[in-house]
Design an enzyme around this catalytic site. Structure first.
Site, mmCIF file in Angstrom:
data_model
loop_
_atom_site.group_PDB
_atom_site.id
_atom_site.type_symbol
_atom_site.label_atom_id
_atom_site.label_comp_id
_atom_site.label_asym_id
_atom_site.label_seq_id
_atom_site.Cartn_x
_atom_site.Cartn_y
_atom_site.Cartn_z
ATOM 1 N N GLU A 31 17.241 47.812 81.001
ATOM 2 C CA GLU A 31 16.263 47.131 81.859
ATOM 3 C C GLU A 31 16.915 46.065 82.716
ATOM 4 O O GLU A 31 16.394 45.693 83.765
ATOM 5 C CB GLU A 31 15.146 46.511 81.018
ATOM 6 N N ARG A 91 10.402 49.066 73.769
ATOM 7 C CA ARG A 91 9.176 48.456 73.247
ATOM 8 C C ARG A 91 8.008 48.604 74.223
ATOM 9 O O ARG A 91 6.852 48.366 73.868
ATOM 10 C CB ARG A 91 9.425 46.969 72.928
ATOM 11 N N ARG A 146 -0.081 34.374 74.009
ATOM 12 C CA ARG A 146 0.032 35.791 74.332
ATOM 13 C C ARG A 146 0.054 36.583 73.017
ATOM 14 O O ARG A 146 0.907 36.308 72.158
ATOM 15 C CB ARG A 146 1.327 36.064 75.100
ATOM 16 N N PRO A 147 -0.839 37.534 72.807
ATOM 17 C CA PRO A 147 -0.851 38.266 71.537
ATOM 18 C C PRO A 147 0.478 38.953 71.233
ATOM 19 O O PRO A 147 0.902 39.003 70.070
ATOM 20 C CB PRO A 147 -1.972 39.286 71.735
ATOM 21 N N SER A 171 -2.723 40.171 85.701
ATOM 22 C CA SER A 171 -2.198 41.326 86.420
ATOM 23 C C SER A 171 -0.680 41.202 86.547
ATOM 24 O O SER A 171 -0.024 40.558 85.710
ATOM 25 C CB SER A 171 -2.870 41.437 87.795
ATOM 26 N N ASP A 223 9.222 36.933 83.444
ATOM 27 C CA ASP A 223 8.993 36.050 82.312
ATOM 28 C C ASP A 223 10.236 36.038 81.417
ATOM 29 O O ASP A 223 10.444 36.992 80.694
ATOM 30 C CB ASP A 223 7.744 36.477 81.526
#
Length: 545
Positions: A489, A148, A262-263, A202, A298
């Site tokens: 990941e 993604r 957060r969009p 950032s 996050d």
């Protein structure tokens, strides 16, 4: 792009009724899907069509009608790219010659080949009509994390760049570095990732370290001299926007400068905000979520006391951020020496010393044997294990005259926390919460940070532990790759070769920083590593057990 077009573009991709209507309709399993889609018409026309659409259905369209609007007015995500093959890729980089075990050498060769799958080049139209896209235009192609994550991500790119350098893809690496410098000149800093909806936050600032790695391999000191004014600009951004005081020292924290959810995780953020009684409280919650995203981790129990509604990222002084900023100051000083500007070099040597003194005074704890994040709300240390507790070893952010004592303390800390006991690598925390940066997930950058930090110490015990952890990490990635032909990941500390889980989205494949870390470890330890299951490996495992 005109100022009005930028505002309207942001009203579609970053905030506003159109974003809210689409994201709350839950059209896609991943909220990021919609904000990565291309507009078919200008932002102004799209907003006018949306207003007419909402009026037609009395401001209450059905989910199916909203999906129809999206299909009519947006193109599929990923439409900003065209096919691209890096011109500097070749089949036999020298790092493969360092890998003695034939199975691991073939593993390294396949990882080297993955750069071809992760390369992205933007279409010319992105430069000519940027208002139609959420992606931030950059002049050179990039290697992306994967899955993604279709665009560049800031701190991911450190390990991607390192991997590219070992793969001898110097032109591709330099192009990515030039992109980042271009972005600093435009935004004043480097956003979290390459989308407009990331442009108010950032990530851990590792560009100076990327350029240092590039210069060390290529000898291109002119590039460092050209880059250093912009690196200074980025350094000043952090100290102009992220500072707090701790016991008389100036240190930095993570934060955010925007409003709203957060969009890319809009619906999820709205849902976690429901328990907050006021709009102001919800906005504080959204800011905490975005500060957590700025940290790159996050989310995890590192910055909360319960779940995502208890995040306190903006009230925690993080070890690794300040150690990275120390490193930035040292690198900037080094580059100013190359530029023969000794006055500036001295200024940044002094800045580095000031940061190091603050880190030692506020974050080092002799009784624990590690650096710990500082809780500003309760004015006390956060005595929880995170690999970043040892980040200063990586940057050599300590008084080297005290290295012997620090080494003894750190080795005892590792024993006390029992973090050498997990078959799949050192977990990011010891708390099982379901968040992706908590136990049992293991992340490539954290393994790298620990291995490089221990190997920096002038002590054979530390170097042996670094080698042991490097072996375990290579083996875990090797096993998972041979089972799935994918790099992940994140992985699982409880199982050698186990895949990670948890968080807001499915585990992603690719994966840029996992590739880069393994490529470097194969280069460094390839002359002594053997594939899991070999006679040599069995002997090493007996010693470990």
């Amino acid at each position: 792009m005109l100022a009005a077009e930028i505002v309207t573009q942001f009203q579609i991709y970053c905030y506003g009724p159109l974003l809210d209507t689409v994201q709350m309709a839950h059209l896609f399993n991943d909220s990021k899907t919609f904000v990565d889609m291309k507009l078919k018409q200008t932002p102004e026309v799209t907003m006018q069509l949306f207003e007419e659409f909402m009026a037609l259905y009395d401001q209450k369209p059905s989910r199916g009608q909203i999906l129809g609007f999206v299909v009519d007015n947006f193109e599929k995500e990923g439409s900003e790219f065209e096919p691209w093959t890096p011109t500097d890729w070749h089949q036999n980089p020298k790092f493969l010659d360092n890998v003695q075990d034939p199975k691991l050498r073939e593993f390294g060769r396949e990882l080297h080949g993955l750069w071809l799958k992760l390369g992205r080049k933007m279409k010319k139209e992105v430069e000519e009509q940027p208002e139609l896209y959420s992606i931030i235009h950059v002049p050179n192609p990039v290697i992306v994390p994967g899955g993604r994550f279709r665009e560049f991500y800031y701190w991911d790119s450190y390990w991607i760049i390192k991997g590219l350098l070992y793969s001898e893809m110097y032109s591709t690496a330099k192009g990515m570095l030039q992109n980042f410098l271009h972005i600093i000149s435009r935004f004043g800093f480097i956003p979290n990732g390459g989308r407009v909806y990331y442009s108010k936050r950032s990530q851990p600032p590792l560009l100076a370290a990327m350029i240092k790695a590039y210069v060390e391999v290529t000898g291109d000191e002119d590039f460092a001299v050209q880059a250093v004014p912009l690196l200074e600009h980025e350094f000043n951004f952090w100290f102009n926007n992220h500072t707090v005081q701790c016991n008389g020292h100036t240190l930095c924290i993570y934060g955010d400068k925007s409003k709203g959810p957060r969009p890319e995780s809009y619906r999820e953020d709205v849902e976690t905000s429901q328990d907050f009684p006021t709009e102001a409280a919800k906005q504080e919650h959204y800011s905490e979520l975005k500060a957590g995203a700025e940290s790159g981790m996050d989310f995890s129990s590192r910055t909360n006391t319960g779940d995502l509604r208890n995040l306190k990222t903006r009230s925690i002084i993080p070890v690794e951020l300040n150690a990275i900023l120390f490193w930035n100051a040292k690198i900037i000083a080094e580059f100013y020496v190359m530029a023969k500007n000794l006055t500036k070099a001295m200024v940044f040597e002094q800045r580095a010393q000031q940061i190091a003194e603050g880190i030692h005074a506020c974050l080092w704890h002799e009784d624990v044997g590690a650096w710990l994040d500082y809780d500003m709300i309760n004015a006390r240390r956060r005595n929880y294990f995170v690999p970043t507790n040892l980040a200063p070893l990586w940057m050599k952010c300590y008084n080297e005259a005290l290295e012997a004592n620090i080494t003894e303390k750190v080795l005892k800390y590792i024993d006390a926390m029992e973090i050498d006991s997990f078959p799949g690598g050192v977990p990011n925390t010891l708390q099982r919460t379901g968040e992706q940066w908590d136990y049992p997930n293991v992340w490539a950058p954290m393994q790298y940070m620990l291995i490089a930090g221990l190997d920096n110490l002038n002590d054979q015990r530390a170097k042996d532990l670094a080698r042991s952890w490097a072996t375990r990490w290579v083996h875990s990635n090797f096993i998972a790759f041979n089972e799935t032909h994918s790099m992940f990941e994140k992985y699982d500390a409880e199982e050698l070769g186990g895949h990670g889980s948890g968080g807001e989205y499915e585990v992603q494949l690719g994966f840029g920083w996992s590739n880069g870390v393994i490529v470097e470890l194969l280069d460094k330890y390839g002359n002594i590593l053997s594939a899991p299951g070999s006679k040599k490996d069995a002997s090493e495992m007996e010693n470990f057990l």
